[in-house]
Design a protein around this motif. Structure first.
Motif, mmCIF file in Angstrom:
data_model
loop_
_atom_site.group_PDB
_atom_site.id
_atom_site.type_symbol
_atom_site.label_atom_id
_atom_site.label_comp_id
_atom_site.label_asym_id
_atom_site.label_seq_id
_atom_site.Cartn_x
_atom_site.Cartn_y
_atom_site.Cartn_z
ATOM 1 N N HIS A 220 -23.502 2.610 4.036
ATOM 2 C CA HIS A 220 -24.829 2.922 4.565
ATOM 3 C C HIS A 220 -24.726 3.999 5.625
ATOM 4 O O HIS A 220 -23.954 3.881 6.586
ATOM 5 C CB HIS A 220 -25.446 1.639 5.133
ATOM 6 N N ARG A 221 -25.487 5.063 5.469
ATOM 7 C CA ARG A 221 -25.559 6.195 6.399
ATOM 8 C C ARG A 221 -24.206 6.875 6.601
ATOM 9 O O ARG A 221 -23.960 7.503 7.635
ATOM 10 C CB ARG A 221 -26.164 5.760 7.727
ATOM 11 N N SER A 222 -23.300 6.706 5.625
ATOM 12 C CA SER A 222 -22.018 7.453 5.570
ATOM 13 C C SER A 222 -21.164 7.237 6.800
ATOM 14 O O SER A 222 -20.403 8.124 7.194
ATOM 15 C CB SER A 222 -22.273 8.956 5.357
ATOM 16 N N LEU A 223 -21.250 6.069 7.420
ATOM 17 C CA LEU A 223 -20.399 5.794 8.592
ATOM 18 C C LEU A 223 -19.029 5.345 8.111
ATOM 19 O O LEU A 223 -18.619 4.196 8.292
ATOM 20 C CB LEU A 223 -21.047 4.727 9.483
ATOM 21 N N HIS A 346 -23.096 8.347 18.336
ATOM 22 C CA HIS A 346 -24.057 7.284 18.626
ATOM 23 C C HIS A 346 -23.974 6.149 17.613
ATOM 24 O O HIS A 346 -23.940 4.970 17.980
ATOM 25 C CB HIS A 346 -25.467 7.868 18.653
ATOM 26 N N TYR A 347 -23.945 6.468 16.330
ATOM 27 C CA TYR A 347 -24.025 5.437 15.304
ATOM 28 C C TYR A 347 -22.681 4.782 15.043
ATOM 29 O O TYR A 347 -22.628 3.692 14.480
ATOM 30 C CB TYR A 347 -24.625 6.023 14.026
ATOM 31 N N TYR A 348 -21.572 5.427 15.407
ATOM 32 C CA TYR A 348 -20.293 4.727 15.369
ATOM 33 C C TYR A 348 -20.206 3.714 16.501
ATOM 34 O O TYR A 348 -19.586 2.666 16.375
ATOM 35 C CB TYR A 348 -19.140 5.736 15.470
ATOM 36 N N GLY A 479 -21.594 10.248 9.602
ATOM 37 C CA GLY A 479 -21.906 9.456 10.783
ATOM 38 C C GLY A 479 -21.715 10.172 12.088
ATOM 39 O O GLY A 479 -21.992 9.608 13.157
ATOM 40 N N ARG A 480 -21.272 11.421 12.063
ATOM 41 C CA ARG A 480 -20.966 12.172 13.288
ATOM 42 C C ARG A 480 -21.958 13.315 13.427
ATOM 43 O O ARG A 480 -22.270 14.011 12.457
ATOM 44 C CB ARG A 480 -19.541 12.703 13.200
ATOM 45 N N LEU A 481 -22.465 13.527 14.654
ATOM 46 C CA LEU A 481 -23.458 14.578 14.887
ATOM 47 C C LEU A 481 -22.858 15.958 14.661
ATOM 48 O O LEU A 481 -21.753 16.259 15.113
ATOM 49 C CB LEU A 481 -23.973 14.499 16.328
#
Length: 1977
Positions: A220-223, A346-348, A479-481
């Motif tokens: 999900h969301r390529s994290l 942020h999402y990690y 997952g990385r900006l």
């Protein structure tokens, strides 16, 4: 091709083939750990068996011994693996596979960049900043690697970035450490290869172990953590951050740790030495082995390596050589760059849903899919600064957190990109408009924007909407900006045409995020997507709306989006309703032209539940103090004609009170304070009205008060006056009260004095400004001299506008009426009178009496004038007085006058006693009076005359005062006996001479004869006649004199003869002779000689004169005009005179004459110098001629001879010299020589300094100059003015100015500029320097005649003040929940100084934790103060800890504030809003405790009603509603004391069932049935039993006790008793809580005091044992004295004379400059400093720079004079080799003379790592030894061991070169005082003193805490024993008794026989702890 060339080609080809087939293998033998050996074996063509055989031979391995051969990654070799080994491979010979390496092994590797370096060189590689510092993106590259390395971790994934900026532990470094899988040597080698991506790299030597790249499964969301990609970022990052990196890694499968070092210096050295650049070594060692780290600048590496023990796998990237700019940024902008990192990951950090803080349950449950990732940042600086530690999860203000916090709804979608099959997931977040503001989050940089714009006149609306110009989407890749790619919009975002659509502004209220996988490419530095936006906008891209991650059935994404936006607007946006339209206007106050029209005006608005109308009072919030005003109208932009809704609008108000503000304002409606009440607003207006100027208060400081209608004498002083402007409160004012940044309206007072004369005129007009010392002050008014009526007016007025009206009201004023009359008589004036008088003739004198100002006034009583005139006699007869005059009658004057022709003027002085100016003088002319007598001169008696002579005498006619007077017919007749009468007319002269005819009498025998003489005036008979006798004497007078010279008998000097004589000569032997009337020589006698006078001599010799000899005549030395000489007898009646003319002698010298002897350097001497030939007496001989000009030479020191010109002067026979000018030299006297033949002439000229040309510092503070922020520079700067030749100048017209180099630096000096003094000096003392940390310059510049004069600049460094507290840093578990009545997490509070370090000097009592309910502005909420706790042993000592603090039991919003009281005026605050949530659900309860029901048997249902409209909720133990997610049933029944039910509900049922929805139920009514069978007076229980599943423990039922009575009267009585019981129970509980809290606080203070006593005792014992203090001197005063003494001693030690490097350093502080070599190090030993300084004397002043660019800049600036050495061109071998006599850790021989490397004696105060490189490069392996003999012996022994020996220096100053040469002057150090030496470090005593001061200061602080606790405990005990506390105790006891009595009454309720009441009857609460039944799940 020739045969020779062909052979060469074949040979070269065969050599290349041999190199290709060559295979050298390095073998480390670790079987014997005490003797590890290494061999290089050539294995070309060998198989594994051959290799094993040769291995046994080389290492002497017997056939029985077991061993293992492995590669460096511990892969065991076999036949196949050996075949695959490459040239240069390193293998281990071990006893076992996992044997630890006691000695490190070095493995050579190559890391040639991959060919992708070329084919992908067009990619964007550089860290573009886009206006931001790119350093966080460089750190992100290293975090990417760590995320990939930890991707497969089962537990927590830990990544730590350590900023090691503690110089005491080594050079600055950045460390990135993770607990990932680690790297083998092969992977480490791969990492070093540039452009070797994960797709092409080989991670093992052997194909069977190859782990090829496997793309992770979609998540999900390529994290997926798959973000270490290209083989580029890590290398770019480390060399962007610093100049060197060390990779330390350990994999799980290997027991070894592997180290790889890459450095810029190493690359440059290899390039310079023509070595292989991409070849280096990997060190393989055991964990924790730091034996190779032996440098002091590597201490932190030792600590890092020590922590390896026990770790399964890890990787550490250590970056050194960190750029200074990076260090500054990392320190000062810690919050900014950590926020940017938190944004990138942020999402990690927070999981797929991000930082969802409002609903923790959602975030935690969803994000649990990922392992926990901890990214921790640690900033370590030099103590006492505490380390700054932050977990990126703690960052709450990154943009994604802001977007998530502000979002009210979301819209999720997916995009499928063909043919790449790339997937994009997207989220849109809606940020609604709430009544008065947009909630779209702002950028962090805008967060702190000032609110001063809230009341600006020039406000205009933002036309770009809530989002502004910011793009919508932030883009995340795996997952990385990706920070520099932002997408503004997609095609389906466009607002459709027509239909029911949301307003346009809604399209600017959403933000978005895009998540992509790696199928969409990014640049190698991960800053931009290559083509994401283009692919999204392709027609092939399919967008799908998703719900909960699942695709929606509907496919029209635009319709779904538009509907979602409409729903958000309708449901979430809150707008303002405009009512009662009035008109449409055009606004001239709007700056933007297109916004001026149309504006609709309304009289009413509705905002939520509030309604505002025109004329209503409102309060304006967001401003302090609060503004209040009255609404005029509401304005809305647009063409509106009726009621309308809008999201904005403005209101026009009149500020109240008008007298204070006098203006209207148009402000946004958003700024109306919706919570303000009319009463509060009116109260504020009344309070503001009291601030308006009300009246003037007049003070007379000198107590000379004037009252109304006073009459004062002229000249009376009015004042001084002090005026106060008072408001209604009686407060003094100096300005109109204003708010914020509004215009300051100052007040002044105007004073006018008006004279009411025939023409009204203003006498005085003054304005007084306000002075903080004097207020409004008017000095004395002294010009009130005109007579008449006056009025004094005082008016307050607006200072700038001179207006006396403000806000439509007159400013206060007052007036004073008075009159001025004539003052008392002070002087008088003499009226007109005849000024020409005669002696003896009477006259009158009239006097006019006046006051001081000339006003006529009454004369003094009994005035008696006094007349006086020098030389005259005055008298008068009477005095007459009138109103203002005094007349002196019949005045008579008598005295001598000059003559009758010119009347003599006299000053007649009239004195009138009793006046201040009692005297007046008039000039009178006095003429002689009438004739009175005849006077003859001479009046000797008898009168004699020589015979033969006529009688001559003078006659005068006198008045009565003896003055000669004239008159008609004044003829004097003289009659001499025997002679005819003689007359003389004296009518016009008053005098004359009477001369008779000669008297020739015959005298015999020399006897005299007598004659009578008579004199009279025939026409004046009143004048008596004069008569006397005349005696005639024979004549004996000398009548002739003769002069002659004895040298020349014939020389007789005739009268008036001229004589020419030599100048300076003597005329000698002059004689004289005298003769009588008969011609006979008169014999000379002393008496006759005494009458001889000469004019050339003063004292004459009588003896010579008696002899007839005259004194010699000395002829003058100056050849000038003729000199007159005279010899006389008897007053020159007989005399002889002559004249002597001197003439010059022969010329003897050349004379120079100048007009001005002072001249400036560089200027031409004013006037010319005249040259003449003179004799010995300076007489001009006029012997020069015109040809001499060519033969005269001019000479002088520093004389500009080229400007000299000689001119012939014919008129004076002289030479004129012009053009005299001096160029250079020091001021002083100069002798100019003029030479003409043998004649020499000189003249002295005084030279002064030339025109001012430059300024220099001659005295300044010690360098380098470092100043703490907001501190002064105590040592003044002394500036000297110089001319261009370097001479001090004293031209006082030069003004020197001090100014900083940058406007951000604020410098406050005693003066900003000043002229130089008489010595040409100017002194400046800097009182305060304020600015941010950095390097600045103080510039001194001069000006002279509007021309600048260059001056010096002083470099200074502004340092943050480590002792100045600026903020509080609070750390706690931000993820913690705050359950009611739970325990707060530990709060650690750090006091942060100006430089960012912690401050530990504050008393813990100074810091408090405050807690109140509500928003940060506390209002009236109760305040709870909590004190800090003692730190635990494992906690940091530089923080204050608040531990075990109880959370309030009531849920809701609370605010925690940590406050530090610095002093009486300053407090630091830090506020933290928290949300206290309900605890675990435990019971069912009502919203508020219901009263105890009382029912009775009645027909009326009201008397039978048990309860109405009661809501019950699931609650925690403290009554907080919870369980909103719980559903179930609630069963209601009635029980008596025995558990049975004899009462039934209405309808005859025994129980009710109600649905429990979302944790609550609502019961409208419960009543009992009519005619129940209950027990009269019995107690019953109404039981509410919850039936709920999914709760950990059964919920407690709610029980409500009630009473049943058979009649209504008993029912009322029991109701009253129950009410009283409830009130008393509550009061008793409050008292009990008070006494319980007081006792608990006393116990806490007692325990704290015991702990402090123990701590103080322990510390005192330690200080006494260390002999720092004694048992007797441990008092507070002794400690203060000790600290002061030791601090002073430490200061004196620093001031003591020590060795200082004397090399000037003009480049200190410049960017990129380390310093000069002599300043980089200290040497403690004098002998060592001497010989080392001499050895490198040529390098001592070399400037060391960090880069070649800086070195070239200095080289060019100094025109190649300054030698420089850039660090980036220096290569030295890493590590430190042992001395030559040590090999393998063993000494080859016992060395003589104590040898040591010279560089090891250097102490580096700064930049240790760089300095070690510098001195290793300069000194090399130079050795220092005791003496020459030891040096030669040492060299001999080293060479005998076939080891080269470096240069040797001796402590006695000799040198033995590396070639063995010694002796001679070049190898002998000169004396120490002739060299520039290294400085010496501070003495050890200084460091010992600092340690003692620190220990005693800690003891002092503990002692102070103990004393404060003792006082606090004593005060608390006094409070407990106080009368007030005792009174509370008595009240509690009394209320307990009342409660017991009521309970007895309730318990004594009668019951019917056979029925018993409940034991708990009377309990109003009715709450029992009975467990409810749990519904089966």
């Amino acid at each position: 091709m020739s045969k020779q060339s062909g052979c060469a080609s074949v040979f070269a080809s065969s050599s290349a083939q041999e190199r290709k087939n060559r295979r050298n293998i390095t073998v480390y033998d670790y079987r014997n750990q005490n003797n590890v050996t290494k061999k290089l074996m050539e294995t070309s063509g060998w198989d594994f068996n051959v290799f094993l055989g040769r291995l046994r031979q080389v290492f002497a391995i017997n056939s029985q011994e077991l061993f293992v051969l492995t590669t460096t990654d511990r892969t065991v070799l076999d036949y196949d693996k050996f075949r695959k080994l490459q040239d240069g491979t390193t293998v281990y010979l071990l006893q076992t596979k996992n044997q630890a390496l006691q000695v490190a092994a070095v493995e050579e590797i190559t890391f040639m960049p991959h060919y992708d370096t070329l084919i992908r060189s067009g990619m964007y590689e550089y860290y573009a900043s886009e206006g931001q510092n790119p350093l966080p993106y460089a750190l992100a590259e290293l975090i990417d690697n760590s995320l990939s390395a930890t991707a497969k971790n089962k537990g927590t994934r830990t990544i730590e970035i350590q900023m090691m900026f503690n110089e005491t532990l080594g050079k600055p470094a950045v460390i990135v450490l993770d607990n990932g899988c680690g790297m083998t040597p092969q992977k480490l080698n791969n990492w070093a290869v540039y452009r070797l991506s994960k797709f092409t790299r080989q991670n093992s030597l052997f194909a069977s172990n190859e782990e090829g790249y496997v793309r992770p499964k979609p998540v999900h969301r390529s994290l997926n953590s798959d973000i270490s990609f290209f083989g580029v970022g890590g290398k770019q990052a480390v060399f962007y951050i610093g100049t060197s990196t060390m990779i330390i890694s350990k994999s799980v499968a290997s027991p070894d740790v592997h180290e790889l070092v890459l450095s810029k210096e190493d690359f440059e050295r290899k390039e310079k030495n023509k070595e292989e650049i991409y070849k280096t070594t990997i060190r393989n060692r055991k964990p924790g082995d730091f034996s190779h780290m032996n440098k002091t600048n590597e201490l932190f590496l030792r600590d890092l390596i020590s922590e390896e023990l026990g770790k399964g796998s890890f990787t550490a990237v250590v970056i050194t050589g960190v750029q200074p700019d990076h260090i500054k940024y990392l320190k000062q902008d810690f919050q900014e760059w950590t926020r940017r990192l938190a944004h990138i990951y942020h999402y990690y950090i927070h999981g797929v849903n991000g930082n969802v803080r409002d609903n923790p349950g959602t975030s935690s449950s969803t994000n649990s899919e990922l392992p926990k990732i901890d990214i921790q940042i640690t900033l370590r600086e030099k103590p006492p600064k505490i380390p700054h530690v932050m977990n990126l999860r703690e960052v709450e203000d990154d943009m994604q957190s802001r977007y998530i916090d502000a979002a009210a709804d979301t819209f999720e979608f997916k995009a499928s990109i063909e043919p790449d099959r790339g997937t994009v997931e997207g989220i849109l977040r809606y940020h609604p408009f709430l009544y008065d503001k947009e909630t779209y989050p702002k950028e962090p940089s805008a967060k702190e924007a000032s609110q001063s714009h809230l009341f600006n006149d020039d406000e205009c609306d933002d036309e770009s909407g809530a989002r502004g110009n910011r793009p919508i989407f932030e883009c995340f890749w795996n997952g990385r900006l990706i920070p520099y790619t932002r997408i503004n919009e997609l095609d389906w975002f466009a607002r459709p045409r027509g239909g029911d659509l949301p307003p346009p502004e809604c399209y600017s209220r959403f933000s978005g995020v895009l998540f992509t996988d790696d199928k969409l490419e990014v640049s190698t530095n991960k800053l931009t997507f290559t083509d994401l936006e283009l692919k999204l906008k392709k027609k092939e891209t399919i967008f799908t709306y998703t719900v909960n991650g699942q695709k929606s059935v509907r496919s029209d994404i635009q319709k779904e989006f538009t509907q979602w936006l409409k729903n958000c607007h309708a449901r979430l946006d809150k707008q303002v309703k405009f009512l009662c339209y009035k008109e449409t206007i055009t606004r001239a106050d709007v700056a933007v032209k297109k916004m001026k029209h149309p504006w609709a005006t309304f009289s009413t608005i509705e905002c939520g539940s509030k309604m505002y109308k025109a004329g209503q009072l409102v309060s304006i919030c967001f401003y302090c103090p609060v503004y209040n005003g009255r609404v005029i109208r509401f304005l809305l932009y647009g063409d509106h004609k009726e009621d309308a809704f809008a999201t904005g609008g403005e209101v026009e108000i009149t500020l109240e009170p008008k007298g204070l503000y006098d203006k209207t304002k148009i402000i946004p409606i958003a700024k109306i304070d919706m919570s303000a009440t009319d009463e509060a607003i009116k109260k504020n207006i009344e309070s503001d009205s009291a601030r308006i100027p009300h009246r003037l208060q007049l003070y007379w400081p000198e107590n000379n008060c004037w009252s109304q209608n006073d009459v004062r004498p002229a000249g009376t002083q009015l004042g001084p006056l002090r005026i106060e402007i008072l408001n209604k409160k009686g407060e003094s004012m100096s300005r109109i009260p204003t708010v914020g940044k509004a215009e300051v309206i100052k007040l002044s007072v105007k004073l006018r004095v008006v004279h009411h004369g025939p023409k009204e005129e203003e006498s005085v007009n003054l304005v007084a400004q306000y002075s903080s010392k004097w207020g409004f002050w008017f000095n004395k008014i002294e010009n009130l001299t005109k007579l008449g009526n006056y009025t004094l007016f005082l008016n307050a007025m607006i200072n700038e506008r001179n207006e006396m009206v403000y806000g439509g009201n007159e400013l206060p004023k007052c007036k004073l009426k008075f009159a001025i009359k004539a003052a008392s008589a002070e002087h008088f004036a003499i009226d007109e009178m005849n000024s020409t008088l005669q002696v003896g003739v009477l006259f009158d004198i009239p006097l006019q009496i006046k006051d001081h100002y000339g006003h006529a006034t009454a004369p003094p009583a009994n005035a008696q004038p006094v007349l006086n005139c020098s030389g005259l006699g005055l008298s008068y007869e009477t005095v007459e007085s009138s109103d203002t005059t005094v007349t002196i009658r019949n005045v008579k004057a008598s005295g001598k006058v000059q003559n009758f022709q010119q009347p003599k003027t006299y000053n007649l002085e009239v004195t009138l006693p009793g006046l201040k100016k009692a005297k007046q003088t008039i000039k009178i002319s006095l003429l002689p009076g009438p004739p009175h007598s005849l006077h003859v001169k001479p009046d000797d008696s008898p009168v004699t005359v020589e015979n033969g002579n006529p009688l001559k005498f003078n006659v005068e006619i006198h008045d009565e005062a003896g003055n000669i007077t004239v008159g008609p017919k004044h003829v004097v007749r003289c009659q001499v006996q025997g002679l005819p009468p003689v007359t003389i007319d004296c009518s016009s002269t008053g005098a004359g001479q009477v001369v008779t005819k000669p008297i020739n009498l015959k005298i015999f025998n020399g006897e005299s004869q007598k004659l009578k003489v008579q004199l009279n005036i025939p026409n004046q008979r009143s004048i008596p006649m004069v008569a006397w006798e005349l005696t005639v004497m024979p004549s004996t007078r000398v009548c002739l004199m003769e002069l002659c010279s004895q040298d020349d008998k014939k020389l007789v000097l005739t009268n008036n003869e001229r004589i020419d004589w030599l100048a300076g000569g003597v005329l000698e032997n002059l004689f004289y002779k005298l003769y009588n009337e008969s011609g006979k020589e008169v014999a000379l006698t002393p008496e006759i000689a005494s009458r001889i006078k000469v004019n050339w001599a003063g004292d004459l010799c009588i003896e010579d004169l008696v002899q007839g000899k005259l004194p010699d005549v000395q002829v003058p030395q100056r050849a000038q005009e003729a000199h007159f000489y005279q010899v006389s007898y008897q007053d020159q009646s007989v005399s002889v005179s002559f004249k002597i003319t001197p003439h010059p002698d022969e010329p003897v010298r050349l004379k120079a004459t100048l007009l001005q002897s002072v001249v400036k350097l560089g200027e031409t001497l004013p006037g010319n110098i005249h040259l003449e030939l003179v004799d010995q007496y300076d007489n001009v001989t006029k012997t020069l001629n015109s040809t001499c000009v060519n033969n005269i030479t001019v000479d002088a020191e520093d004389l500009d001879k080229s400007a000299i010109s000689l001119m012939w002067q014919e008129s004076s026979h002289s030479v004129s010299v012009a053009g005299v000018c001096f160029q250079g030299g020091a001021p002083g006297s100069r002798e100019i020589s003029f030479i003409y033949g043998t004649f020499v002439g000189t003249v002295i000229v005084k030279l002064t300094a030339g025109d001012p040309a430059e300024l220099k510092l001659i005295s300044q503070p010690d360098q380098p100059l470092r100043v703490l922020n907001d501190h002064s520079i105590p040592t003044p700067f002394l500036i000297q003015l110089f001319d261009k030749w370097g001479n001090p100048s004293s031209d006082r017209r030069v003004v020197v100015e001090l100014k900083p180099s940058h406007p951000s630096l604020k410098v406050t000096a005693d003066v900003a500029s000043r002229p130089v003094d008489v010595e040409g000096k100017a002194s400046f003392t800097v009182n305060c320097v304020s600015g941010s940390k950095g390097h600045y310059q103080l510039m001194f510049r001069g000006s002279f005649n509007h021309k600048p004069i260059p001056g010096p600049s002083v470099s200074l460094t502004v340092l943050p003040d480590p002792n100045k507290p600026v903020s509080l840093s609070v750390e706690y578990d931000t993820n913690a929940r705050f359950p009611a009545k739970g325990t707060f997490p530990v709060f650690s509070v750090t006091v942060v100084s100006d430089e960012g370090s912690p401050i530990t000097t504050f008393n813990p009592a100074a810091i408090s934790m405050f807690l109140w309910e509500g928003v940060p502005t506390r209002g009236t909420s109760p305040l709870t103060e909590l004190k800090c706790s003692k730190p635990l042993e494992n906690e940091k000592k530089d923080c204050f800890y608040f531990r075990d603090k109880e959370i309030p039991e009531q849920a809701g919003k609370y605010t925690i504030q940590f406050s530090l009281r610095i002093d009486e005026a300053r407090v630091l605050d830090k506020q933290i809003p928290i949300n206290v949530v309900a605890n675990q659900p435990v019971k069912l309860g009502p919203d508020s405790p219901p009263p105890c029901p009382v029912v009775s048997n009645s027909k009326d249902i009201a008397d039978r009603t048990l309860m109405e409209n009661m809501t019950l909720r699931i609650m925690d133990a403290h009554g907080n509603p919870t369980g909103q997610d719980l559903n179930g049933m609630v069963v209601v029944s009635i029980k008596n004391s025995s558990g049975e039910s004899d009462l039934l509900f209405e309808g005859g049922i025994n129980r009710h069932r109600f649905n429990l929805v979302e944790g609550k139920i609502h019961i409208p009514r419960l009543a009992i049935m009519e005619d129940p069978l209950g027990t009269d007076g019995g107690a019953y229980t109404l039981l509410f039993e919850p039936e709920v599943s999914l709760v950990p423990t059964p919920l407690t039922s709610f029980e409500l006790t009630f009473h049943f009575y058979s009649d209504a009267e008993s029912q009322k009585k029991m109701c009253q008793l129950s009410k009283e019981k409830e009130e008393l129970t509550s009061a008793v509980a409050r008292f009990a809580d008070f006494f319980s809290d007081s006792n608990s606080f006393l116990k806490m203070l007692t325990k704290r005091l015991l702990d402090l006593n123990r701590k103080v005792t322990d510390m005192r014992r330690v200080l006494v044992q260390m002999e720092i203090l004694t048992v007797q001197n441990t008092s507070a005063a002794d400690i203060d004295r000790f600290i002061k003494e030791k601090t002073a001693e430490a200061g004196e030690i620093l001031k003591m004379s020590k060795r200082v490097c004397s090399i000037p350093h003009h480049f200190r502080g410049q960017q990129g400059v380390l310093g000069k070599v002599g300043h980089l190090a200290y040497v403690e030993d004098d002998a060592a400093a001497w010989v080392i300084s001499w050895h490198i004397s040529g390098d001592m002043d070399c400037v060391i720079t960090r880069s070649t660019e800086t070195a070239m800049r200095i080289y060019k600036d100094t025109q190649g004079i300054q030698q420089v050495m850039p660090l980036d061109t220096i290569f030295v071998f890493p590590g430190s080799r042992p001395l030559p006599h040590i090999r393998g850790g063993q000494a080859l021989f016992d060395p003589p003379g104590n040898p040591v490397y010279a560089r090891e004696l250097l102490i580096f105060p700064n930049n240790k790592m760089e300095c070690e490189i510098v001195f290793k490069n300069i000194l090399g392996d130079t050795i220092l030894i005791d003496n020459l003999e030891s040096g030669n012996n040492y060299r001999k022994l080293v060479v005998q061991n076939k080891i080269p020996c470096p240069t040797i220096l001796t402590r006695q100053g000799q040198r033995i070169s590396a070639k063995g040469k010694f002796g001679g002057a070049q190898n002998k150090a000169p004396p120490m005082n002739t060299l520039r030496l290294f400085g010496s470090p501070p003495p050890h005593r200084y460091h010992a003193l600092k340690e003692q001061i620190e220990l005693v200061s800690q003891y002092q602080l503990a002692l102070k805490k103990k004393e404060e606790t003792e006082k606090e405990r004593e005060d608390h005990l006094k409070m407990l024993k106080s009368p007030d506390t005792q009174k509370k105790k008595e009240q509690m006891d009394e209320q307990k008794k009342q409660l017991e009595m009521i309970e007895r009454q309730l318990a004594s309720t009668p019951v019917r026989p056979g029925k018993r009441g409940s034991q708990d009857a009377g309990e109003p609460s009715g709450i029992n702890t009975k467990r409810a039944r749990q519904r089966p799940t």
